[in-house]
Every structure is written in structure tokens, then in C-alpha cells.
Design an enzyme around this catalytic site. Structure first.
Site, PDB file in Angstrom:
ATOM      1  CG  HIS A  43      -1.945   1.045   1.242  1.00 46.33           C
ATOM      2  ND1 HIS A  43      -3.122   0.926   1.925  1.00 46.33           N
ATOM      3  CD2 HIS A  43      -1.995   2.247   0.642  1.00 46.33           C
ATOM      4  CE1 HIS A  43      -3.850   2.021   1.757  1.00 46.33           C
ATOM      5  NE2 HIS A  43      -3.167   2.843   0.980  1.00 46.33           N
ATOM      6  CD  GLU A  73      -4.196  -3.010   0.467  1.00 43.63           C
ATOM      7  OE1 GLU A  73      -4.903  -4.002   0.689  1.00 43.63           O
ATOM      8  OE2 GLU A  73      -3.685  -2.331   1.371  1.00 43.63           O
ATOM      9  CG  HIS A 200      -6.788  -2.012   8.871  1.00 41.94           C
ATOM     10  ND1 HIS A 200      -5.907  -1.275   8.104  1.00 41.94           N
ATOM     11  CD2 HIS A 200      -6.667  -1.531  10.133  1.00 41.94           C
ATOM     12  CE1 HIS A 200      -5.313  -0.367   8.864  1.00 41.94           C
ATOM     13  NE2 HIS A 200      -5.751  -0.510  10.104  1.00 41.94           N
TER      14      HIS A 200
HETATM   15  C1  LIG Z   1      -6.032  -0.962   3.283  1.00 39.11           C
HETATM   16  C2  LIG Z   1      -5.440  -1.433   4.538  1.00 39.11           C
HETATM   17  O1  LIG Z   1      -6.122  -1.655   5.495  1.00 39.11           O
HETATM   18  C3  LIG Z   1      -3.977  -1.651   4.638  1.00 39.11           C
HETATM   19  O2  LIG Z   1      -3.344  -1.557   3.430  1.00 39.11           O
HETATM   20  C4  LIG Z   1      -3.354  -0.689   5.529  1.00 39.11           C
HETATM   21  O3  LIG Z   1      -3.798   0.576   5.181  1.00 39.11           O
HETATM   22  C5  LIG Z   1      -1.865  -0.778   5.474  1.00 39.11           C
HETATM   23  O4  LIG Z   1      -1.306   0.456   5.270  1.00 39.11           O
HETATM   24  P1  LIG Z   1      -0.188   0.981   6.303  1.00 39.11           P
HETATM   25  O5  LIG Z   1       0.830  -0.110   6.411  1.00 39.11           O
HETATM   26  O6  LIG Z   1       0.330   2.208   5.644  1.00 39.11           O
HETATM   27  O7  LIG Z   1      -0.872   1.237   7.593  1.00 39.11           O
HETATM   28  N1  LIG Z   2      -5.534  -4.573   3.161  1.00 40.79           N
HETATM   29  C1  LIG Z   2      -5.055  -4.746   4.468  1.00 40.79           C
HETATM   30  C2  LIG Z   2      -3.587  -4.952   4.461  1.00 40.79           C
HETATM   31  O1  LIG Z   2      -2.978  -5.027   3.423  1.00 40.79           O
HETATM   32  C3  LIG Z   2      -2.857  -5.104   5.707  1.00 40.79           C
HETATM   33  O2  LIG Z   2      -3.376  -4.376   6.765  1.00 40.79           O
HETATM   34  P1  LIG Z   2      -2.629  -4.549   8.182  1.00 40.79           P
HETATM   35  O3  LIG Z   2      -2.586  -6.035   8.482  1.00 40.79           O
HETATM   36  O4  LIG Z   2      -1.256  -3.998   8.015  1.00 40.79           O
HETATM   37  O5  LIG Z   2      -3.480  -3.795   9.149  1.00 40.79           O
END
Ligand SMILES: CC(=O)[C@@H](O)[C@H](O)COP(=O)(O)O
Ligand SMILES: NCC(=O)COP(=O)(O)O
Length: 253
Positions: A43, A73, A200
Site C-alpha cells: 500500500h 492498494e 486491516h
Molecule cells: C487498506 C489497509 O487496510 C492496509 O493496506 C493498511 O492501510 C496498510 O497500510 P499501512 O501499512 O500504511 O498502515
Molecule cells: N488490506 C489490508 C492490508 O494489506 C494489511 O493491513 P494490516 O494487516 O497492516 O493492518
């Protein structure tokens, strides 16, 4: 069985804290895939605070070589800036199997809500079409209780349920209060012909109960907890534990 896509953002957080190339994001992704993970997620944020455009390129190459899914993402509305070409351009360059559109702003520490589909549907329609035109499956980040008919009308292939509230309820000892909204949203998405992802703050502690309640989840993307747990147990053993949870949950159906 639900598929596991490991989010390697947190490896880049550690690397960027010192500059240089260690820990190596690609090597970490390789270890996850060696352990059996089905895909890799990133992301990238416009401020490049962790994953950079160059990481996206390198991971696109790795996942293509390994024949596994790459999931990028990001916020499709965030404009390009120095070091961040924009989500559409990144996908044009790297052609991930899946793009997950997330309505997050720069000021957010992390993603904390899904789209308001009824309000944002018309703006999403041409964007979703553009990503699909690149050959990407499009998943839209969605709150439990989201307006699924509008998500479908936006052209999505899947939704990704934002599971932060589930993780919080589980931690607070009130999981049963949070589950019905997730279950009915997933059911509505399936009925509308959409696939269902989730992510998440999923963890080894809260994943099984979520999957068993929802039944049919295509993919979970997990980063923060998994990378944290790997500090104690190692990356490959940790990924294998998640895979065992997914297998065990699948045995319920
Ligand atoms: C969409 C989602 O829930 C994850 O991709 C989360 O946003 C991770 O991003 P960060 O690692 O920047 O918190
Ligand atoms: N889409 C959720 C993700 O990629 C990972 O979220 P997190 O486990 O880092 O909160």
C-alpha cells in the site's frame, strides 16, 4: 480456502528508518512466498513513508517470476507527486493482478474507513473502468454495512471488508457485537456477484473466528500483526501459522 496475501509495508518502514536497503523488502517477500503465501500486497502512500515506487517495480517482477498475485492498494484520487506517480500510473507500469482502491488521506496514520459508495460511486465508475482496462481485478475498500449495490454499480469485482472494527471488538472481548454487520455485508456482496476480501489489523488471534463466521472470504491481506509476530517467531514460521489457520477455517465448510 481463503488466500493469504502478505502486506510488506512494515518491512519498508524499518528499512526507511535508517536509509539504505536493509531489511530488504524483496527478500522478505521471497521468504513469505517460500513459506507458501499466495500473494504479496503493498500500500504505497503518496508521501513514500514506506513502500516506494521502486519497491512496487521490484515486487511486481518477483511476483511475476513466482507466478503469484500482486495486490497494490491505494487512493485512486491522490494526485501524483515527487516519488509517487499516482496509483493508475503505478498499475500501468506493473500490471498487478489486483488493485484495491482505498479512500485514505495523507493525514491518516493508516487506513481507517471504506468508501461511502452512494456518494462516491459516480466518481469511482471511470476509475474502476480504467484499472479494469489495465487487466487488474478491482477491489473496493468497504465498511461493514456498506451500500453494496452502489459498489457493484461502480464496477467493482470485489470488496475488501475493512476489519479494523472487528479487531477492536475482538480485543475488547465483544466480538459477537461486531460480527453480524460483517456477515450480512459479505453475504450481500456475494449475492450481488462480488468477491469478498478482508483486511486491516487481522492477526493470529482474531483471524479464525472472523473466517469461520463469514464462511466464504476470497483473500485476506495481512501486514502489521504478521510482521510484528514474525519478530518473535520468524517470517516463514509465522506465514505457515497463518496458512494453518486458513486451512483450519476452511475445514468448517
Ligand atoms: C487498506 C489497509 O487496510 C492496509 O493496506 C493498511 O492501510 C496498510 O497500510 P499501512 O501499512 O500504511 O498502515
Ligand atoms: N488490506 C489490508 C492490508 O494489506 C494489511 O493491513 P494490516 O494487516 O497492516 O493492518
Amino acid at each position: 480456502m481463503t488466500r493469504l496475501s502478505v502486506n510488506v509495508n512494515k518491512i519498508a518502514v524499518l528499512r526507511n528508518s535508517r536509509g539504505g536497503g536493509d531489511p530488504d523488502v524483496v527478500r522478505a517477500a521471497q521468504a513469505c512466498l517460500d513459506a507458501g503465501a499466495h500473494g504479496i500486497t503493498v500500500h504505497p502512500r503518496p508521501d513514500a513513508r514506506h513502500i516506494r515506487a521502486s519497491d512496487v517495480q521490484a515486487l511486481a517482477q518477483l511476483t511475476a517470476e513466482r507466478g503469484v498475485e500482486f495486490n497494490i492498494e491505494g487512493n485512486p484520487f491522490a494526485p501524483p507527486r515527487d516519488g509517487y506517480p499516482g496509483l493508475l500510473a503505478l498499475c500501468e507500469q506493473t500490471r498487478p493482478a489486483q488493485v484495491t482502491l482505498v479512500p485514505d488521506g495523507d493525514a491518516q496514520l493508516t487506513s481507517d474507513h471504506g468508501f461511502d459508495f452512494a456518494r462516491e460511486r459516480d466518481a469511482l465508475i471511470p476509475l474502476v473502468a480504467a484499472f479494469r482496462g489495465l487487466g487488474c481485478r478491482v477491489s473496493l475498500f468497504a465498511n461493514a454495512g456498506a451500500d453494496i449495490e452502489s459498489a457493484r454499480a461502480a464496477g467493482a469485482d470485489r470488496i475488501e471488508l475493512y476489519t479494523g472494527p472487528w479487531a477492536e471488538a475482538f480485543e475488547a472481548g465483544t466480538p459477537d457485537a461486531a460480527l453480524p454487520a460483517f456477515v450480512s455485508t459479505a453475504r450481500g456482496a456475494r449475492a450481488a456477484g462480488l468477491g469478498v476480501n478482508a483486511g486491516h489489523d487481522l492477526s493470529q488471534a482474531n483471524l479464525a473466528a472472523f473466517l469461520v463466521a463469514l464462511g466464504d472470504v476470497d483473500e485476506v491481506s495481512i501486514g502489521h500483526a504478521l510482521i510484528g509476530e514474525a519478530l518473535y517467531d520468524g517470517l516463514e514460521p509465522t506465514v505457515r501459522r497463518y496458512l494453518a489457520i486458513l486451512e483450519e477455517a476452511a475445514a468448517h465448510f
